[in-house]
Design a protein around this motif. Structure first.
Motif, PDB file in Angstrom:
ATOM      1  N   GLU A 178      56.357  30.681 109.033  1.00  0.00           N
ATOM      2  CA  GLU A 178      56.332  29.318 109.548  1.00  0.00           C
ATOM      3  C   GLU A 178      56.465  29.343 111.073  1.00  0.00           C
ATOM      4  O   GLU A 178      57.291  30.087 111.610  1.00  0.00           O
ATOM      5  N   ARG A 188      47.499  24.319 111.999  1.00  0.00           N
ATOM      6  CA  ARG A 188      47.816  25.188 110.847  1.00  0.00           C
ATOM      7  C   ARG A 188      47.944  24.378 109.562  1.00  0.00           C
ATOM      8  O   ARG A 188      47.410  24.757 108.511  1.00  0.00           O
ATOM      9  N   SER A 189      48.642  23.246 109.639  1.00  0.00           N
ATOM     10  CA  SER A 189      48.842  22.410 108.450  1.00  0.00           C
ATOM     11  C   SER A 189      47.511  21.917 107.881  1.00  0.00           C
ATOM     12  O   SER A 189      47.338  21.832 106.650  1.00  0.00           O
ATOM     13  N   LYS A 222      51.005  23.731 115.184  1.00  0.00           N
ATOM     14  CA  LYS A 222      51.531  23.437 113.843  1.00  0.00           C
ATOM     15  C   LYS A 222      50.613  22.486 113.089  1.00  0.00           C
ATOM     16  O   LYS A 222      50.356  22.670 111.887  1.00  0.00           O
ATOM     17  N   GLU A 223      50.108  21.466 113.778  1.00  0.00           N
ATOM     18  CA  GLU A 223      49.211  20.500 113.124  1.00  0.00           C
ATOM     19  C   GLU A 223      47.910  21.178 112.692  1.00  0.00           C
ATOM     20  O   GLU A 223      47.401  20.927 111.594  1.00  0.00           O
TER      21      GLU A 223
END
Length: 197
Positions: free
Chosen positions: A120, A192-193, A189-190
């Motif tokens: 993560e 990846r999500s 992060k966005e």
């Protein structure tokens, strides 16, 4: 550059055959001019993966200890790496990075500063913000969606450039550095999500 293309070709074969890689968004990489690629960090394979997905050469910092290993030192140098002293503000490495960007090159960095043990994304350190704000480079978020497992797909996703105009106009401060680092990490992060299986 000849060695770089050779090694990149070898890595592309490895990523294609062993990891069945998927490269998404390479059209977002400017064809010329300075670029900072900012990616999450999950494996020692990340630097060659980051560089193999695009046509332009990518330069990296690597811990100075690696340059004391003869064969490895030769390989990583030819693949665009230069040494950095970890745990301290290495002014020589900072100058090298800013000069690369001034010369219109591409610099790859992992804002977390170390690999994630869980996979993560974590928090970004301030170094990425300093390079982003002190240069006029296009800042591209990159998501590496793993894990690296043989014959399982791994994705590398290059996002659209992040708009840092207002932060570059603001007076430099610890708060601005943190805001910039957080913004870059949020984009990673966005991205990846959006591409998780």
């Amino acid at each position: 550059m000849t060695y770089y293309r050779l090694f990149r070709g070898i890595f592309r074969i490895i990523f294609s055959l062993v990891y069945r890689w998927q490269v998404i968004g390479r059209e977002h990489i400017p064809k010329e001019g300075p670029v900072i690629l900012c990616a999450n960090h999950i494996s020692l394979w990340d630097p060659p993966l980051l560089g193999s997905g695009i046509e332009r050469q990518v330069h990296f910092m690597a811990k100075e200890e690696l340059f004391k290993i003869p064969v490895l030192s030769f390989l990583i140098t030819k693949f665009g790496a230069f040494p950095v002293k970890r745990g301290a503000g290495d002014r020589a490495a900072i100058r090298t990075t800013l000069k690369l960007l001034e010369d219109g090159k591409i610099f790859g960095i992992f804002p977390e500063g170390t690999r994630s043990k869980t996979g993560e994304p974590g928090e970004a350190m301030s170094g990425v913000a300093m390079f982003a704000l002190k240069s006029q480079a296009a800042v591209i978020p990159v998501a590496i969606v793993g894990p690296y497992r043989a014959f399982r797909p791994i994705k590398i996703v290059y996002g659209k450039p992040i708009d840092l105009a207002s932060l570059r106009e603001a007076k430099s401060s610890a708060e601005v550095l943190k805001e910039t680092s957080d913004l870059i990490m949020t984009h990673i992060k966005e991205l990846r999500s959006q591409h998780l299986p």
